[in-house]
Design an enzyme around this catalytic site. Structure first.
Site, short mmCIF file in Angstrom:
data_model
loop_
_atom_site.label_atom_id
_atom_site.label_comp_id
_atom_site.label_asym_id
_atom_site.label_seq_id
_atom_site.Cartn_x
_atom_site.Cartn_y
_atom_site.Cartn_z
N LYS A 98 0.87 -1.19 0.00
CA LYS A 98 -0.03 0.08 -0.23
C LYS A 98 1.06 1.16 0.14
CE LYS A 98 -4.45 -1.00 2.30
NZ LYS A 98 -4.60 -2.12 1.35
N ASP A 131 -1.37 -1.90 -4.16
CA ASP A 131 -3.04 -1.92 -3.88
C ASP A 131 -3.52 -0.54 -4.36
OD1 ASP A 131 -2.57 -4.29 -2.72
OD2 ASP A 131 -3.10 -3.44 -0.61
N MET A 132 -4.89 -0.35 -4.56
CA MET A 132 -5.32 0.85 -4.69
C MET A 132 -6.13 1.23 -3.35
SD MET A 132 -5.57 3.36 -6.35
CE MET A 132 -5.17 3.01 -8.17
N GLN A 160 -10.23 -0.14 -9.34
CA GLN A 160 -11.39 -0.55 -8.79
C GLN A 160 -12.56 -0.41 -9.82
OE1 GLN A 160 -10.19 2.43 -6.42
NE2 GLN A 160 -9.72 1.13 -4.17
N ARG A 181 -4.44 -5.89 -11.53
CA ARG A 181 -5.46 -6.88 -10.59
C ARG A 181 -6.53 -5.72 -10.63
NH1 ARG A 181 -2.98 -7.47 -5.40
NH2 ARG A 181 -4.04 -5.63 -4.81
N GLY A 185 -13.56 -2.84 -5.22
CA GLY A 185 -13.36 -1.61 -4.54
C GLY A 185 -13.96 -1.64 -3.09
N LYS A 198 -24.72 -2.20 -6.55
CA LYS A 198 -23.76 -3.16 -6.82
C LYS A 198 -23.93 -4.06 -8.35
CE LYS A 198 -22.89 -7.87 -4.73
NZ LYS A 198 -21.99 -7.98 -5.99
N HIS A 229 -14.20 -12.74 -5.44
CA HIS A 229 -14.67 -13.96 -4.79
C HIS A 229 -16.06 -14.38 -5.46
CE1 HIS A 229 -12.55 -11.71 -1.48
NE2 HIS A 229 -12.04 -12.91 -1.54
N ARG A 291 -13.56 -5.82 5.50
CA ARG A 291 -13.88 -7.39 5.28
C ARG A 291 -15.36 -7.66 5.59
NH1 ARG A 291 -9.53 -6.25 3.18
NH2 ARG A 291 -11.34 -5.59 1.72
C1 LIG Z 1 -6.89 -10.28 -3.78
C2 LIG Z 1 -7.50 -9.14 -3.62
C3 LIG Z 1 -6.96 -7.89 -3.38
C4 LIG Z 1 -7.66 -6.70 -3.30
N1 LIG Z 1 -7.09 -5.60 -3.25
C5 LIG Z 1 -7.81 -4.49 -3.06
C6 LIG Z 1 -7.35 -3.10 -3.20
O1 LIG Z 1 -5.95 -3.01 -3.45
N2 LIG Z 1 -8.14 -2.12 -3.06
C7 LIG Z 1 -9.64 -2.24 -2.86
O2 LIG Z 1 -10.26 -1.20 -2.91
N3 LIG Z 1 -9.94 -3.58 -2.60
C8 LIG Z 1 -9.08 -4.49 -2.57
N4 LIG Z 1 -9.80 -5.85 -2.44
C9 LIG Z 1 -11.26 -6.00 -1.98
C10 LIG Z 1 -12.31 -5.78 -3.17
O3 LIG Z 1 -12.43 -4.64 -3.61
C11 LIG Z 1 -13.65 -6.24 -2.71
O4 LIG Z 1 -13.83 -5.12 -1.61
C12 LIG Z 1 -13.61 -7.62 -2.13
O5 LIG Z 1 -13.05 -8.58 -3.04
C13 LIG Z 1 -15.10 -8.27 -2.14
O6 LIG Z 1 -15.76 -7.93 -3.37
P1 LIG Z 1 -15.86 -9.42 -4.33
O7 LIG Z 1 -15.41 -8.99 -5.69
O8 LIG Z 1 -15.34 -10.62 -3.51
O9 LIG Z 1 -17.35 -9.62 -4.59
P2 LIG Z 1 -18.82 -9.39 -3.80
O10 LIG Z 1 -19.95 -9.28 -4.89
O11 LIG Z 1 -18.81 -8.38 -2.71
O12 LIG Z 1 -18.86 -10.80 -3.14
C14 LIG Z 1 -19.12 -11.88 -3.89
C15 LIG Z 1 -18.99 -13.19 -2.84
O13 LIG Z 1 -17.89 -13.48 -2.18
C16 LIG Z 1 -18.02 -13.75 -0.92
N5 LIG Z 1 -17.40 -12.61 -0.05
C17 LIG Z 1 -16.90 -11.41 -0.64
N6 LIG Z 1 -16.50 -10.55 0.50
C18 LIG Z 1 -16.21 -11.55 1.55
C19 LIG Z 1 -15.88 -11.54 2.75
N7 LIG Z 1 -15.29 -10.26 3.14
N8 LIG Z 1 -16.16 -12.31 3.52
C20 LIG Z 1 -16.79 -13.38 3.26
N9 LIG Z 1 -17.03 -13.89 2.01
C21 LIG Z 1 -17.11 -12.75 1.26
C22 LIG Z 1 -19.68 -13.88 -0.28
O14 LIG Z 1 -20.03 -14.95 -0.75
C23 LIG Z 1 -20.31 -12.67 -1.63
O15 LIG Z 1 -21.52 -12.93 -1.79
C24 LIG Z 1 -9.02 -6.95 -2.73
C25 LIG Z 1 -9.73 -7.96 -2.63
C26 LIG Z 1 -8.89 -9.19 -3.34
C27 LIG Z 1 -9.82 -10.64 -3.43
#
Ligand SMILES: Cc1cc2nc3c(=O)[nH]c(=O)nc-3n(C[C@H](O)[C@H](O)[C@H](O)COP(=O)(O)OP(=O)(O)OC[C@H]3O[C@@H](n4cnc5c(N)ncnc54)[C@H](O)[C@@H]3O)c2cc1C
Length: 309
Positions: A98, A131-132, A160, A181, A185, A198, A229, A291
């Site tokens: 970061k 990271d962003m 993001q 990556r 966001g 969303k 995820h 998270r």
């Molecule tokens: C490798 C990686 C690096 C990242 N780096 C950054 C960054 O530099 N800057 C930034 O702003 N964000 C970062 N993020 C976070 C990202 O922006 C999202 O907030 C986060 O990934 C949740 O979004 P999603 O794409 O999983 O989708 P969502 O639609 O939010 O989630 C999809 C499904 O995944 C599961 N899930 C998601 N989050 C969680 C959780 N916390 N606990 C349990 N289950 C969950 C649930 O089943 C959910 O229904 C990063 C995420 C990852 C995976």
């Protein structure tokens, strides 16, 4: 859901909570779901276990908004040590940093010097990811990233999908042969700059991801990694890749430690590139609450920990 997300994101920035909540045993038990431990050794051990399943690791030492030069220099030295440890052990691992932890709030030049010291050490075909952070940092992060990329082709950036601007950022970056990556966001952003719904974020993610995959196939994007995820979205993206004849091993998904483990393993088993971001360190409070905000159902899991012995 949106209200709970806003409350949690506000709580992630609360100083009193940051200093006090971390001392409650049930909070500490809850964070253990998302990180294997506070030490680098714990992170390395977790990476070894992931490697057995053909899953790569990306290490990140939690911390942000460092206000002191000595601390930012210490973080820089720490990441240099992490790279030495990765090289010594031969682990299939990369790092993600970061910029506000490397001194961006103090001076962009000082921050760049720190990033430069770190990337200079990564001679393998491995990416050093940046990271962003929240939107006020996007321009400064992209400026520093572009300076780094001009010197090191193995510099990678997180973008993001919730920001309207990201489409233009992807277009501007692709001619520079970046590694990107893409994530949805994680911060609280106003509707003037980020999609409030969303559904729109998910759709923008899909559009941006297609541009990244096309860029990768054309040799303009060194690594296109999808940090999500969202299983439905991952399948949609994998279908798109297959329809366009993009090889499976160029399709990369990165997830956070402890989330969607089965999907991480399935991707690796089926020949996709699967990586897990393994966070560690003592400054985990704001990261952990972000998270929780991503999935407010995690609060139930935390509540169960309150009553666990
Ligand atoms: C490798 C990686 C690096 C990242 N780096 C950054 C960054 O530099 N800057 C930034 O702003 N964000 C970062 N993020 C976070 C990202 O922006 C999202 O907030 C986060 O990934 C949740 O979004 P999603 O794409 O999983 O989708 P969502 O639609 O939010 O989630 C999809 C499904 O995944 C599961 N899930 C998601 N989050 C969680 C959780 N916390 N606990 C349990 N289950 C969950 C649930 O089943 C959910 O229904 C990063 C995420 C990852 C995976």
């Amino acid at each position: 859901m949106a209200l709970m997300r806003s409350i949690l994101l506000a709580a992630s920035q609360n100083n009193w909570l940051r200093e006090n909540a971390v001392n409650f045993p049930f909070v500490r038990r809850s964070v253990a779901r998302f990180m294997p431990g506070e030490s680098l050794d714990a992170a390395i051990e977790a990476a070894r276990a992931l490697e057995q399943k053909n899953i790569a690791a990306v290490f990140t030492n939690l911390g942000e908004n460092v206000k002191d030069r000595a601390e930012a220099s210490e973080v820089t030295r720490h990441y240099i040590e992490v790279l030495h440890r990765i090289h010594e052990t031969g682990l299939n691992a990369e790092i993600s940093v970061k910029l506000t932890q490397l001194g961006l709030d103090l001076s962009p030049d000082f921050c760049f010097e720190n990033l430069d010291k770190i990337i200079a050490l990564e001679q393998r075909a491995a990416i050093v990811w940046v990271d962003m952070e929240a939107s006020p940092y996007v321009d400064a992060t992209l400026d520093i990233y572009k300076r780094a990329l001009a010197k090191y082709p193995n510099a990678g950036i997180c973008l993001q999908a919730y920001l309207y601007r990201t489409q233009k950022d992807v277009e501007a970056l692709l001619p520079l042969r970046p590694s990107i990556r893409l994530v949805k966001g994680a911060y609280k952003e106003p509707p003037e700059i980020a999609f409030p719904r969303k559904l729109d974020v998910d759709e923008n993610y899909f559009t941006l991801a297609q541009a990244m995959m096309a860029g990768q196939a054309a040799g303009n994007c060194i690594r296109a990694a999808f940090g999500t995820h969202d299983v439905k979205l991952i399948r949609r993206l994998a279908d798109h890749a297959a329809r366009n004849g993009f090889p499976k091993n160029s399709f990369e998904v990165q997830m956070l430690y402890g989330i969607q483990r089965e999907e991480q393993e399935r991707l690796a088993r089926e020949g996709y590139r699967s990586a897990v971001l393994v966070a560690y360190g003592t400054y985990w409070y704001p990261w952990f609450v972000r998270r929780l905000a991503e999935r407010p159902a995690n609060l139930w899991f935390m509540a169960r920990n309150l009553f666990a012995s």
